[in-house]
Design a protein around this motif. Structure first.
Motif, PDB file in Angstrom:
ATOM      1  N   GLU A 153      24.693  84.544   2.668  1.00 59.31           N
ATOM      2  CA  GLU A 153      25.581  84.627   1.522  1.00 59.31           C
ATOM      3  C   GLU A 153      25.298  83.581   0.449  1.00 59.31           C
ATOM      4  OE1 GLU A 153      27.840  87.228   1.582  1.00 59.31           O
ATOM      5  OE2 GLU A 153      26.814  87.689   3.469  1.00 59.31           O
ATOM      6  N   ASN A 154      25.467  83.999  -0.775  1.00 60.19           N
ATOM      7  CA  ASN A 154      25.459  83.074  -1.902  1.00 60.19           C
ATOM      8  C   ASN A 154      26.872  82.549  -2.097  1.00 60.19           C
ATOM      9  OD1 ASN A 154      24.690  81.723  -4.329  1.00 60.19           O
ATOM     10  ND2 ASN A 154      25.392  83.473  -5.539  1.00 60.19           N
ATOM     11  N   ASN A 155      27.407  81.971  -1.048  1.00 66.99           N
ATOM     12  CA  ASN A 155      28.761  81.430  -1.056  1.00 66.99           C
ATOM     13  C   ASN A 155      28.991  80.700   0.255  1.00 66.99           C
ATOM     14  OD1 ASN A 155      31.373  80.826  -1.838  1.00 66.99           O
ATOM     15  ND2 ASN A 155      31.905  82.944  -2.383  1.00 66.99           N
ATOM     16  N   SER A 156      29.984  79.864   0.274  1.00 66.17           N
ATOM     17  CA  SER A 156      30.352  79.158   1.500  1.00 66.17           C
ATOM     18  C   SER A 156      31.855  78.904   1.453  1.00 66.17           C
ATOM     19  CB  SER A 156      29.590  77.834   1.617  1.00 66.17           C
ATOM     20  OG  SER A 156      29.951  77.148   2.785  1.00 66.17           O
ATOM     21  N   TRP A 157      32.575  79.664   2.236  1.00 66.98           N
ATOM     22  CA  TRP A 157      34.028  79.618   2.218  1.00 66.98           C
ATOM     23  C   TRP A 157      34.543  78.447   3.043  1.00 66.98           C
ATOM     24  CZ3 TRP A 157      30.846  83.684   2.315  1.00 66.98           C
ATOM     25  CH2 TRP A 157      31.040  84.712   1.390  1.00 66.98           C
ATOM     26  N   GLY A 158      35.581  77.788   2.554  1.00 67.22           N
ATOM     27  CA  GLY A 158      36.195  76.696   3.307  1.00 67.22           C
ATOM     28  C   GLY A 158      35.253  75.540   3.579  1.00 67.22           C
ATOM     29  N   ASN A 159      34.372  75.244   2.612  1.00 63.45           N
ATOM     30  CA  ASN A 159      33.390  74.168   2.797  1.00 63.45           C
ATOM     31  C   ASN A 159      32.551  74.377   4.054  1.00 63.45           C
ATOM     32  OD1 ASN A 159      34.185  72.653   0.467  1.00 63.45           O
ATOM     33  ND2 ASN A 159      35.976  71.931   1.610  1.00 63.45           N
ATOM     34  N   GLY A 160      32.245  75.613   4.320  1.00 60.55           N
ATOM     35  CA  GLY A 160      31.409  75.941   5.474  1.00 60.55           C
ATOM     36  C   GLY A 160      32.184  76.293   6.718  1.00 60.55           C
ATOM     37  N   GLN A 161      33.474  76.100   6.714  1.00 59.43           N
ATOM     38  CA  GLN A 161      34.284  76.426   7.890  1.00 59.43           C
ATOM     39  C   GLN A 161      34.691  77.895   7.828  1.00 59.43           C
ATOM     40  OE1 GLN A 161      37.470  73.507   8.039  1.00 59.43           O
ATOM     41  NE2 GLN A 161      36.209  72.139   9.266  1.00 59.43           N
ATOM     42  N   ASN A 162      33.754  78.749   8.226  1.00 59.13           N
ATOM     43  CA  ASN A 162      33.993  80.191   8.200  1.00 59.13           C
ATOM     44  C   ASN A 162      33.090  80.863   9.222  1.00 59.13           C
ATOM     45  OD1 ASN A 162      31.432  81.303   6.786  1.00 59.13           O
ATOM     46  ND2 ASN A 162      32.079  79.613   5.457  1.00 59.13           N
ATOM     47  N   ASN A 163      33.255  82.145   9.390  1.00 57.98           N
ATOM     48  CA  ASN A 163      32.549  82.877  10.449  1.00 57.98           C
ATOM     49  C   ASN A 163      31.036  82.782  10.348  1.00 57.98           C
ATOM     50  OD1 ASN A 163      35.155  83.650  11.088  1.00 57.98           O
ATOM     51  ND2 ASN A 163      34.715  85.839  11.158  1.00 57.98           N
ATOM     52  N   THR A 164      30.484  82.666   9.141  1.00 62.53           N
ATOM     53  CA  THR A 164      29.025  82.661   9.008  1.00 62.53           C
ATOM     54  C   THR A 164      28.396  81.442   9.670  1.00 62.53           C
ATOM     55  OG1 THR A 164      28.999  81.525   6.855  1.00 62.53           O
ATOM     56  CG2 THR A 164      29.207  83.936   6.837  1.00 62.53           C
ATOM     57  N   SER A 165      29.160  80.359   9.789  1.00 61.32           N
ATOM     58  CA  SER A 165      28.668  79.149  10.461  1.00 61.32           C
ATOM     59  C   SER A 165      29.331  78.969  11.827  1.00 61.32           C
ATOM     60  CB  SER A 165      28.913  77.913   9.584  1.00 61.32           C
ATOM     61  OG  SER A 165      30.295  77.739   9.343  1.00 61.32           O
ATOM     62  N   TYR A 166      29.851  80.076  12.386  1.00 59.34           N
ATOM     63  CA  TYR A 166      30.417  80.143  13.739  1.00 59.34           C
ATOM     64  C   TYR A 166      31.818  79.550  13.844  1.00 59.34           C
ATOM     65  CZ  TYR A 166      25.556  81.193  15.136  1.00 59.34           C
ATOM     66  OH  TYR A 166      24.299  81.738  15.251  1.00 59.34           O
ATOM     67  N   PHE A 167      32.412  79.138  12.728  1.00 62.73           N
ATOM     68  CA  PHE A 167      33.813  78.707  12.727  1.00 62.73           C
ATOM     69  C   PHE A 167      34.657  79.960  12.537  1.00 62.73           C
ATOM     70  CE2 PHE A 167      37.795  77.423  10.889  1.00 62.73           C
ATOM     71  CZ  PHE A 167      38.084  76.176  11.403  1.00 62.73           C
ATOM     72  N   LEU A 168      35.290  80.428  13.623  1.00 63.03           N
ATOM     73  CA  LEU A 168      35.980  81.714  13.580  1.00 63.03           C
ATOM     74  C   LEU A 168      37.367  81.543  12.970  1.00 63.03           C
ATOM     75  CD1 LEU A 168      34.927  83.250  17.013  1.00 63.03           C
ATOM     76  CD2 LEU A 168      33.751  83.293  14.807  1.00 63.03           C
ATOM     77  N   LYS A 169      37.516  82.043  11.754  1.00 64.16           N
ATOM     78  CA  LYS A 169      38.785  81.962  11.032  1.00 64.16           C
ATOM     79  C   LYS A 169      39.761  82.976  11.615  1.00 64.16           C
ATOM     80  CE  LYS A 169      38.686  81.750   6.540  1.00 64.16           C
ATOM     81  NZ  LYS A 169      39.299  80.458   6.199  1.00 64.16           N
ATOM     82  N   ASP A 170      40.948  82.547  11.947  1.00 66.22           N
ATOM     83  CA  ASP A 170      41.901  83.421  12.622  1.00 66.22           C
ATOM     84  C   ASP A 170      42.242  84.651  11.776  1.00 66.22           C
ATOM     85  OD1 ASP A 170      43.755  83.870  14.922  1.00 66.22           O
ATOM     86  OD2 ASP A 170      45.276  83.705  13.347  1.00 66.22           O
ATOM     87  N   ALA A 171      42.402  84.461  10.469  1.00 63.05           N
ATOM     88  CA  ALA A 171      42.738  85.608   9.614  1.00 63.05           C
ATOM     89  C   ALA A 171      41.615  86.632   9.615  1.00 63.05           C
ATOM     90  CB  ALA A 171      43.026  85.136   8.194  1.00 63.05           C
ATOM     91  N   PRO A 205      17.962  80.251  13.490  1.00 63.50           N
ATOM     92  CA  PRO A 205      19.283  79.700  13.790  1.00 63.50           C
ATOM     93  C   PRO A 205      20.075  79.404  12.521  1.00 63.50           C
ATOM     94  CG  PRO A 205      17.638  77.985  13.965  1.00 63.50           C
ATOM     95  CD  PRO A 205      16.883  79.268  13.710  1.00 63.50           C
ATOM     96  N   VAL A 206      21.369  79.214  12.687  1.00 64.64           N
ATOM     97  CA  VAL A 206      22.192  78.776  11.560  1.00 64.64           C
ATOM     98  C   VAL A 206      21.815  77.334  11.202  1.00 64.64           C
ATOM     99  CG1 VAL A 206      24.146  80.283  12.043  1.00 64.64           C
ATOM    100  CG2 VAL A 206      24.031  78.033  13.132  1.00 64.64           C
ATOM    101  N   MET A 207      21.972  76.995   9.946  1.00 62.93           N
ATOM    102  CA  MET A 207      21.692  75.627   9.522  1.00 62.93           C
ATOM    103  C   MET A 207      22.716  74.655  10.098  1.00 62.93           C
ATOM    104  SD  MET A 207      20.439  75.832   5.557  1.00 62.93           S
ATOM    105  CE  MET A 207      19.951  74.099   5.593  1.00 62.93           C
ATOM    106  N   VAL A 208      23.994  75.076  10.063  1.00 61.37           N
ATOM    107  CA  VAL A 208      25.083  74.215  10.530  1.00 61.37           C
ATOM    108  C   VAL A 208      25.982  75.025  11.452  1.00 61.37           C
ATOM    109  CG1 VAL A 208      27.042  72.774   9.865  1.00 61.37           C
ATOM    110  CG2 VAL A 208      25.037  72.915   8.362  1.00 61.37           C
ATOM    111  N   ASN A 209      26.300  74.484  12.617  1.00 62.58           N
ATOM    112  CA  ASN A 209      27.241  75.107  13.542  1.00 62.58           C
ATOM    113  C   ASN A 209      28.583  74.412  13.399  1.00 62.58           C
ATOM    114  OD1 ASN A 209      28.667  76.250  15.646  1.00 62.58           O
ATOM    115  ND2 ASN A 209      27.539  75.168  17.258  1.00 62.58           N
ATOM    116  N   MET A 210      29.519  75.082  12.745  1.00 65.28           N
ATOM    117  CA  MET A 210      30.854  74.521  12.549  1.00 65.28           C
ATOM    118  C   MET A 210      31.827  74.975  13.631  1.00 65.28           C
ATOM    119  SD  MET A 210      30.555  72.763   9.672  1.00 65.28           S
ATOM    120  CE  MET A 210      32.118  72.605   8.828  1.00 65.28           C
ATOM    121  N   GLY A 211      31.354  75.791  14.592  1.00 65.30           N
ATOM    122  CA  GLY A 211      32.249  76.357  15.586  1.00 65.30           C
ATOM    123  C   GLY A 211      32.003  75.873  16.994  1.00 65.30           C
TER     124      GLY A 211
END
Length: 543
Positions: free
Chosen positions: A90-108, A480-486
């Motif tokens: 993505e050309n975006n990063s939601w929640g300063n990277g804290q989102n599903n794309t970086s393995y941080f599973l957002k409850d919503a 691999p992902v660049m950053v694992n936030m999850g």
């Protein structure tokens, strides 16, 4: 053609639908389905429910839906499986990277996935079930069963244990079934649905043609799709229960009407039922300026000099950001799981070459060929010759994407995936994910890898199915992902997300918590497991 015209507005359609299980209220509201009163007034309740279920198998809408369905698709599937499969970044990063794309599973977002893979279809399915039982229209229920399974297998393969056998019960606390029990029930339900529809299909009967946006009531195509879906799910469980898998794979292949074998038999949502559906990914790319080429796709397509490259992705809008590919155009991808920017960092990278009118595919003929190739590799000549089916899958994928190229030249080229490098303000450098050529050679495990790589390429842009197959087989190797936030939820860079955790609403009430706790005991063949993104599902047992 004969046409069944006995679907009137029925008292049974007006039964109240109860919750499926746990505390689902906040994720069980269907904002896009007509009300009971609207259906009765307009005189098409039964048919409208079929259309509603079809729109929810993969969330898709028309221009009249504005961006509602696009947003639902994005949070439910695109920012998770579409990215985790390696197809997109993505050309975006939601929640300063804290989102599903970086393995941080957002409850919503997790709640959105459960809603659209399970609860969004539940109410319509229950009403169609009641209608069919009250009025003796088993063919309508058979279609509803196929549509239900088309979506619910994604819930099963995303979350794990789920309510299935008691889903129609009028209760607030429906118990969950184990994964194996759900697969067993799915195969039974598919078998019964196919048995109901087959004699009607043989006699040229059409059902719900005015309301069927997929096949316009063509039951032969519905039976072919149902058989192909059975084959897909049988192969999914091959490493967990080989005997069950082979039984249903053989049943699907040997059915009198058979499997999807032609491009025009694909199950898809494009136009139908008087509606024109918009492609979600086109909007995410062109209007939201977010969806971009994933780095793993770059490694394989550019490395193999794959003729589908330009059919799948557009060249970068700035040719200075990369080296020309084999076609002379510059393509550039976005690294997975980055934490950079707000529609600013990767703007010029390659967008998907998807148009608004591009259909949303559920299952295509090329996938069927690769499923049979794996079955033949595992179980022998009953399913055909693995190499022939492998080549057939590639050729069909070329055809499906309007690519004219020699399959033999492609697989004998000796080309291999390449590394991926981005220079600039936010540089990254990934080595080649593997050194596998497309030539069908080596031992059975090496041949399986080749089948899965080509199947993965052909599945694009169906990230949900690609993510399932990657977890099941370990192929293709992905960047691999660049950053694992999850990490706190269980995921690591090597193994990625193996499943989504359950939405928090499942355990927010006393009754729901009891059902939730019982569900966790169903993991690991009844030994129990944690509600973590690292917990492996039943089908995900190949190490």
């Amino acid at each position: 053609m004969k046409n069944i015209n006995k679907y009137k507005i029925l008292a049974g359609v007006c039964l109240m639908s109860m919750m499926a299980s746990c505390d689902y209220e906040e994720i069980n509201t269907n904002a896009f389905e007509m009300t009971e009163e609207e259906g009765i007034r307009d005189g098409f309740a039964v048919g409208g429910l079929i259309t509603s279920m079809e729109k929810a198998v993969v969330p898709v809408g028309t221009q009249a839906d504005d961006t509602d369905m696009i947003n639902e698709y994005q949070t439910s599937y695109h920012l998770s499986a579409d990215n985790w499969s390696g197809f997109f970044s993505e050309n975006n990063s939601w929640g300063n990277g804290q989102n599903n794309t970086s393995y941080f599973l957002k409850d919503a977002w997790v709640s959105s996935t459960y809603k659209w893979s399970y609860t969004q279809l539940l109410d319509s399915w229950k009403k169609l079930k009641a209608s069919a039982e009250a009025n003796g229209t088993p063919e309508v229920y058979a279609l509803a069963q196929i549509l239900k399974i088309s979506a619910w297998h994604k819930a099963l393969e995303t979350f794990g244990p789920m309510p299935y056998s008691h889903a129609a019960d009028a209760s607030l606390s429906i118990p969950f079934d184990s994964e194996k029990d759900v697969y067993t029930a799915i195969f039974k339900d598919l078998t019964e649905a196919i048995a109901v529809l087959t004699p009607l299909a043989d006699n040229g009967v059409k059902v719900m043609s005015r309301y069927d946006a997929v096949y316009e009531g063509d039951l032969k195509k519905w039976v072919k799709y149902a058989n192909s879906l059975m084959l897909r799910l049988a192969i999914h469980i091959r490493f967990a229960d080989s005997d069950m898998a082979k039984t249903y794979a053989s049943q699907a292949k040997n059915h009198t009407i058979g499997l999807i074998t032609a491009a025009d038999e694909a199950a898809k949502m494009g136009t139908g039922a008087g509606l024109v559906f918009r492609n979600n990914i086109e909007w995410l790319s062109e209007q939201y300026n977010e969806a971009r080429m994933g780095s793993s796709m770059y490694s394989y397509l550019v490395g193999y000099k794959d003729p589908r490259l330009s059919a799948y992705f557009k060249p970068a809008s700035d040719s200075s950001i990369g080296e020309p590919a084999y076609d002379g155009q510059v393509y550039q991808a976005v690294p997975a799981g980055h934490t950079y920017g707000q529609n600013q960092v990767y703007t010029t990278c390659s967008k998907p070459n998807i148009q608004s009118q591009t259909p949303t595919y559920w299952l295509r003929a090329s996938e069927v060929s690769f499923l049979l190739a794996e079955a033949a590799l595992a179980w022998g000549a009953e399913f055909g010759d693995p190499e022939t089916l492998y080549k057939q899958g590639i050729a069909m994928s070329f055809s499906e994407n309007n690519v004219s190229s020699s399959v033999d030249s492609y697989i004998s080229s000796g080309n291999k995936p390449i590394g991926h490098k981005i220079n600039g303000q936010y540089p990254c450098d990934f080595p080649a994910p593997c050194s596998t050529t497309a030539e069908f050679s080596g031992n059975d495990e090496e041949k399986l890898e080749k089948i899965m790589i080509q199947k993965w390429i052909a599945l694009y842009p169906n990230g949900q199915e690609a993510w399932t197959e990657w977890r099941r087989t370990g192929y293709p190797k992905l960047n691999p992902v660049m950053v694992n936030m999850g990490e706190f939820q269980g995921a690591d860079k090597k193994n990625g997300v193996r499943r989504m955790i359950y939405p928090s609403s499942f355990y927010s009430s006393t009754e729901g918590k009891a059902v939730y706790d019982a569900a966790l005991q169903l993991f690991n063949n009844g030994a129990g497991g944690a509600d973590k993104s690292s917990t492996r599902l039943w089908f995900d047992c190949k190490r």
